[in-house]
Design a protein around this motif. Structure first.
Motif, PDB file in Angstrom:
ATOM      1  N   CYS A  12     -17.784  19.813 104.429  1.00 59.14           N
ATOM      2  CA  CYS A  12     -17.595  19.453 103.024  1.00 59.14           C
ATOM      3  C   CYS A  12     -16.876  20.597 102.324  1.00 59.14           C
ATOM      4  O   CYS A  12     -17.323  21.754 102.407  1.00 59.14           O
ATOM      5  CB  CYS A  12     -18.930  19.202 102.329  1.00 59.14           C
ATOM      6  N   TYR A  13     -15.803  20.291 101.641  1.00 65.08           N
ATOM      7  CA  TYR A  13     -15.113  21.281 100.821  1.00 65.08           C
ATOM      8  C   TYR A  13     -15.882  21.416  99.508  1.00 65.08           C
ATOM      9  O   TYR A  13     -16.287  20.415  98.909  1.00 65.08           O
ATOM     10  CB  TYR A  13     -13.678  20.821 100.563  1.00 65.08           C
ATOM     11  N   THR A  14     -16.074  22.661  99.055  1.00 62.20           N
ATOM     12  CA  THR A  14     -16.910  22.891  97.882  1.00 62.20           C
ATOM     13  C   THR A  14     -16.113  23.384  96.679  1.00 62.20           C
ATOM     14  O   THR A  14     -16.696  23.900  95.718  1.00 62.20           O
ATOM     15  CB  THR A  14     -18.038  23.886  98.209  1.00 62.20           C
ATOM     16  N   GLY A  15     -14.804  23.225  96.711  1.00 66.91           N
ATOM     17  CA  GLY A  15     -13.994  23.517  95.543  1.00 66.91           C
ATOM     18  C   GLY A  15     -13.702  24.978  95.298  1.00 66.91           C
ATOM     19  O   GLY A  15     -13.358  25.365  94.172  1.00 66.91           O
ATOM     20  N   GLY A  16     -13.838  25.812  96.323  1.00 73.29           N
ATOM     21  CA  GLY A  16     -13.532  27.225  96.162  1.00 73.29           C
ATOM     22  C   GLY A  16     -14.681  28.051  95.635  1.00 73.29           C
ATOM     23  O   GLY A  16     -14.514  29.242  95.346  1.00 73.29           O
ATOM     24  N   LYS A  17     -15.866  27.452  95.496  1.00 69.37           N
ATOM     25  CA  LYS A  17     -17.063  28.178  95.083  1.00 69.37           C
ATOM     26  C   LYS A  17     -18.207  27.786  96.008  1.00 69.37           C
ATOM     27  O   LYS A  17     -18.223  26.691  96.575  1.00 69.37           O
ATOM     28  CB  LYS A  17     -17.438  27.857  93.633  1.00 69.37           C
ATOM     29  N   SER A  18     -19.162  28.688  96.159  1.00 69.52           N
ATOM     30  CA  SER A  18     -20.326  28.371  96.974  1.00 69.52           C
ATOM     31  C   SER A  18     -21.084  27.206  96.347  1.00 69.52           C
ATOM     32  O   SER A  18     -21.256  27.153  95.121  1.00 69.52           O
ATOM     33  CB  SER A  18     -21.245  29.590  97.090  1.00 69.52           C
ATOM     34  N   PHE A  19     -21.537  26.294  97.179  1.00 64.29           N
ATOM     35  CA  PHE A  19     -22.266  25.132  96.675  1.00 64.29           C
ATOM     36  C   PHE A  19     -23.651  25.533  96.205  1.00 64.29           C
ATOM     37  O   PHE A  19     -24.373  26.283  96.881  1.00 64.29           O
ATOM     38  CB  PHE A  19     -22.377  24.063  97.763  1.00 64.29           C
ATOM     39  N   SER A  20     -24.032  25.047  95.036  1.00 62.70           N
ATOM     40  CA  SER A  20     -25.374  25.262  94.502  1.00 62.70           C
ATOM     41  C   SER A  20     -26.010  23.923  94.177  1.00 62.70           C
ATOM     42  O   SER A  20     -25.501  23.171  93.352  1.00 62.70           O
ATOM     43  CB  SER A  20     -25.318  26.122  93.226  1.00 62.70           C
ATOM     44  N   ARG A  21     -27.136  23.634  94.816  1.00 65.32           N
ATOM     45  CA  ARG A  21     -27.834  22.383  94.543  1.00 65.32           C
ATOM     46  C   ARG A  21     -28.536  22.401  93.186  1.00 65.32           C
ATOM     47  O   ARG A  21     -29.058  21.383  92.739  1.00 65.32           O
ATOM     48  CB  ARG A  21     -28.833  22.072  95.663  1.00 65.32           C
ATOM     49  N   GLU A  22     -28.537  23.564  92.528  1.00 64.94           N
ATOM     50  CA  GLU A  22     -29.124  23.657  91.197  1.00 64.94           C
ATOM     51  C   GLU A  22     -28.228  23.028  90.139  1.00 64.94           C
ATOM     52  O   GLU A  22     -28.677  22.688  89.041  1.00 64.94           O
ATOM     53  CB  GLU A  22     -29.398  25.122  90.837  1.00 64.94           C
ATOM     54  N   LEU A  23     -26.937  22.894  90.443  1.00 62.33           N
ATOM     55  CA  LEU A  23     -25.988  22.278  89.524  1.00 62.33           C
ATOM     56  C   LEU A  23     -25.932  20.774  89.773  1.00 62.33           C
ATOM     57  O   LEU A  23     -26.257  20.305  90.872  1.00 62.33           O
ATOM     58  CB  LEU A  23     -24.595  22.877  89.727  1.00 62.33           C
ATOM     59  N   PRO A  24     -25.502  19.983  88.781  1.00 60.36           N
ATOM     60  CA  PRO A  24     -25.281  18.554  89.044  1.00 60.36           C
ATOM     61  C   PRO A  24     -24.216  18.386  90.122  1.00 60.36           C
ATOM     62  O   PRO A  24     -23.148  19.002  90.052  1.00 60.36           O
ATOM     63  CB  PRO A  24     -24.821  18.004  87.691  1.00 60.36           C
ATOM     64  N   THR A  25     -24.517  17.580  91.116  1.00 67.02           N
ATOM     65  CA  THR A  25     -23.637  17.444  92.282  1.00 67.02           C
ATOM     66  C   THR A  25     -22.721  16.240  92.136  1.00 67.02           C
ATOM     67  O   THR A  25     -23.153  15.153  91.764  1.00 67.02           O
ATOM     68  CB  THR A  25     -24.471  17.283  93.572  1.00 67.02           C
ATOM     69  N   VAL A  26     -21.443  16.461  92.459  1.00 66.08           N
ATOM     70  CA  VAL A  26     -20.471  15.372  92.545  1.00 66.08           C
ATOM     71  C   VAL A  26     -19.936  15.338  93.965  1.00 66.08           C
ATOM     72  O   VAL A  26     -19.451  16.363  94.476  1.00 66.08           O
ATOM     73  CB  VAL A  26     -19.311  15.538  91.547  1.00 66.08           C
ATOM     74  N   VAL A  27     -20.025  14.190  94.614  1.00 69.75           N
ATOM     75  CA  VAL A  27     -19.551  14.002  95.981  1.00 69.75           C
ATOM     76  C   VAL A  27     -18.251  13.195  95.937  1.00 69.75           C
ATOM     77  O   VAL A  27     -18.218  12.108  95.341  1.00 69.75           O
ATOM     78  CB  VAL A  27     -20.599  13.281  96.842  1.00 69.75           C
ATOM     79  N   PHE A  28     -17.214  13.720  96.549  1.00 68.65           N
ATOM     80  CA  PHE A  28     -15.911  13.064  96.595  1.00 68.65           C
ATOM     81  C   PHE A  28     -15.687  12.515  98.001  1.00 68.65           C
ATOM     82  O   PHE A  28     -15.834  13.235  98.990  1.00 68.65           O
ATOM     83  CB  PHE A  28     -14.797  14.060  96.243  1.00 68.65           C
ATOM     84  N   ILE A  29     -15.283  11.234  98.088  1.00 69.64           N
ATOM     85  CA  ILE A  29     -15.161  10.539  99.374  1.00 69.64           C
ATOM     86  C   ILE A  29     -13.738  10.018  99.512  1.00 69.64           C
ATOM     87  O   ILE A  29     -13.274   9.220  98.689  1.00 69.64           O
ATOM     88  CB  ILE A  29     -16.156   9.366  99.465  1.00 69.64           C
ATOM     89  N   HIS A  30     -13.057  10.465 100.532  1.00 68.63           N
ATOM     90  CA  HIS A  30     -11.657  10.092 100.748  1.00 68.63           C
ATOM     91  C   HIS A  30     -11.527   8.697 101.354  1.00 68.63           C
ATOM     92  O   HIS A  30     -12.510   8.076 101.760  1.00 68.63           O
ATOM     93  CB  HIS A  30     -10.967  11.115 101.651  1.00 68.63           C
ATOM     94  N   GLY A  31     -10.281   8.231 101.434  1.00 61.37           N
ATOM     95  CA  GLY A  31      -9.997   6.922 101.994  1.00 61.37           C
ATOM     96  C   GLY A  31      -9.534   6.986 103.440  1.00 61.37           C
ATOM     97  O   GLY A  31      -9.673   8.011 104.125  1.00 61.37           O
ATOM     98  N   ALA A  32      -8.968   5.895 103.921  1.00 64.67           N
ATOM     99  CA  ALA A  32      -8.564   5.757 105.320  1.00 64.67           C
ATOM    100  C   ALA A  32      -7.502   6.792 105.702  1.00 64.67           C
ATOM    101  O   ALA A  32      -6.570   7.045 104.950  1.00 64.67           O
ATOM    102  CB  ALA A  32      -8.028   4.347 105.570  1.00 64.67           C
ATOM    103  N   GLN A  33      -7.681   7.393 106.873  1.00 65.65           N
ATOM    104  CA  GLN A  33      -6.717   8.331 107.471  1.00 65.65           C
ATOM    105  C   GLN A  33      -6.457   9.525 106.556  1.00 65.65           C
ATOM    106  O   GLN A  33      -5.398  10.120 106.573  1.00 65.65           O
ATOM    107  CB  GLN A  33      -5.408   7.596 107.798  1.00 65.65           C
ATOM    108  N   HIS A  34      -7.451   9.900 105.771  1.00 65.00           N
ATOM    109  CA  HIS A  34      -7.341  11.050 104.878  1.00 65.00           C
ATOM    110  C   HIS A  34      -8.486  12.027 105.146  1.00 65.00           C
ATOM    111  O   HIS A  34      -9.322  11.812 106.021  1.00 65.00           O
ATOM    112  CB  HIS A  34      -7.371  10.598 103.422  1.00 65.00           C
ATOM    113  N   ASP A  35      -8.519  13.097 104.364  1.00 59.53           N
ATOM    114  CA  ASP A  35      -9.640  14.022 104.398  1.00 59.53           C
ATOM    115  C   ASP A  35      -9.878  14.573 102.992  1.00 59.53           C
ATOM    116  O   ASP A  35      -9.314  14.058 102.012  1.00 59.53           O
ATOM    117  CB  ASP A  35      -9.413  15.136 105.430  1.00 59.53           C
ATOM    118  N   HIS A  36     -10.710  15.587 102.893  1.00 60.02           N
ATOM    119  CA  HIS A  36     -11.106  16.124 101.588  1.00 60.02           C
ATOM    120  C   HIS A  36      -9.939  16.631 100.754  1.00 60.02           C
ATOM    121  O   HIS A  36     -10.037  16.718  99.527  1.00 60.02           O
ATOM    122  CB  HIS A  36     -12.085  17.292 101.794  1.00 60.02           C
TER     123      HIS A  36
END
Length: 270
Positions: A12-36
């Protein structure tokens, strides 16, 4: 961010910052033949403005191991397992194209885990023509070229593109080719077949109670706005935004408008 999900390494790509579960989480899901990477602009902004970001690579895509999953339902279960592995109790889901079906199905299967839902470039049913299904299995480069042309509203670059020399079509073509080159399984065909076979959309939409956004391209030839109408009618509290000058590749054709719309939706109360 790497984790183990169902016995395989998931990325999972975390947007250039360490992931913190303390923050509201947004999950981004790519389409066919793609990636993050299709979410590059949006994920970095969210991660630097108060959100925890998980932009998944689905199994068999990008940096996630394993074979591509053969159904939307299996992908939705995998996505919920990612939330478990990351220690996230509830998240907002943003899905593009095939990813929108995964987000919708996940919201149906575990409504308590999904706080908001954004369906980008979506349609139901998400039918794939027999010719494109066949090409994706036996003439993959032909299928890549077909989809790449149909996904963009114009060959001309728009003012919102990052800079001179940037080619949305070229970047998308290379990404799809890279997915093919790094995977042994027929990723494109598996993804398309899963979209084509998904039959639970209307039931899933009828169960959605969380705030929902439909973000559509007015010039989308792959999933025309009218093809989302059956879902929108079932999620009566949903809001629909159509971007005037965009096809199916909304994140590359109108990156700033996609970012602004998604961020406003995630920051809103409902």
């Amino acid at each position: 961010m790497r984790m183990t999900v169902n016995g395989h390494e998931a990325y999972c790509y975390t947007g250039g910052k360490s992931f913190s579960r303390e923050l509201p989480t947004v999950v981004f899901i790519h389409g066919a033949q793609h990636d993050h990477s299709v979410w590059a602009l949006q994920t970095r902004y969210f991660a630097h403005h108060g959100f925890g970001v998980l932009a998944v690579d689905l199994p068999g895509h990008g940096l996630s191991k394993g074979v591509p999953l053969a159904s939307v339902e299996a992908m939705a279960d995998w996505l919920l397992a990612v939330l478990d592995a990351a220690g996230v109790k509830q998240a907002a889901l943003v899905g593009h194209s095939m990813g929108s079906l995964i987000a919708l199905e996940a919201a149906c299967r575990a409504p308590e885990r999904v706080g908001k839902l954004a369906l980008v470039g979506t349609a139901y049913p998400m039918r794939v023509s027999a010719a494109l299904l066949e090409a994706s299995m036996n003439e993959e480069q032909k299928a890549i070229d077909m989809v790449n042309i149909w996904s963009h509203s114009t060959f001309m670059q728009k003012p919102s593109f990052p800079g001179p020399g940037f080619s949305a079509l070229g970047v998308n073509r290379r990404l799809m080719q890279r997915i093919s080159a790094t995977q042994h399984a027929p990723v494109f065909h598996t993804d398309f077949a899963a979209c084509n076979a998904y039959a639970n959309g209307e039931h899933a939409a009828g169960t959605v109670a969380c705030p929902t956004l439909f973000l559509l391209g007015r010039r989308d030839m792959m999933t025309p706005p009218k093809a989302a109408s059956s879902l929108a009618a079932l999620i009566r509290h949903a809001r629909t935004v159509q971007l005037e000058d965009s096809g199916h590749a909304l994140m590359s054709e109108q990156p700033d408008a996609v970012l602004d719309t998604l961020f406003d939706f995630m920051k809103s109360a409902g």
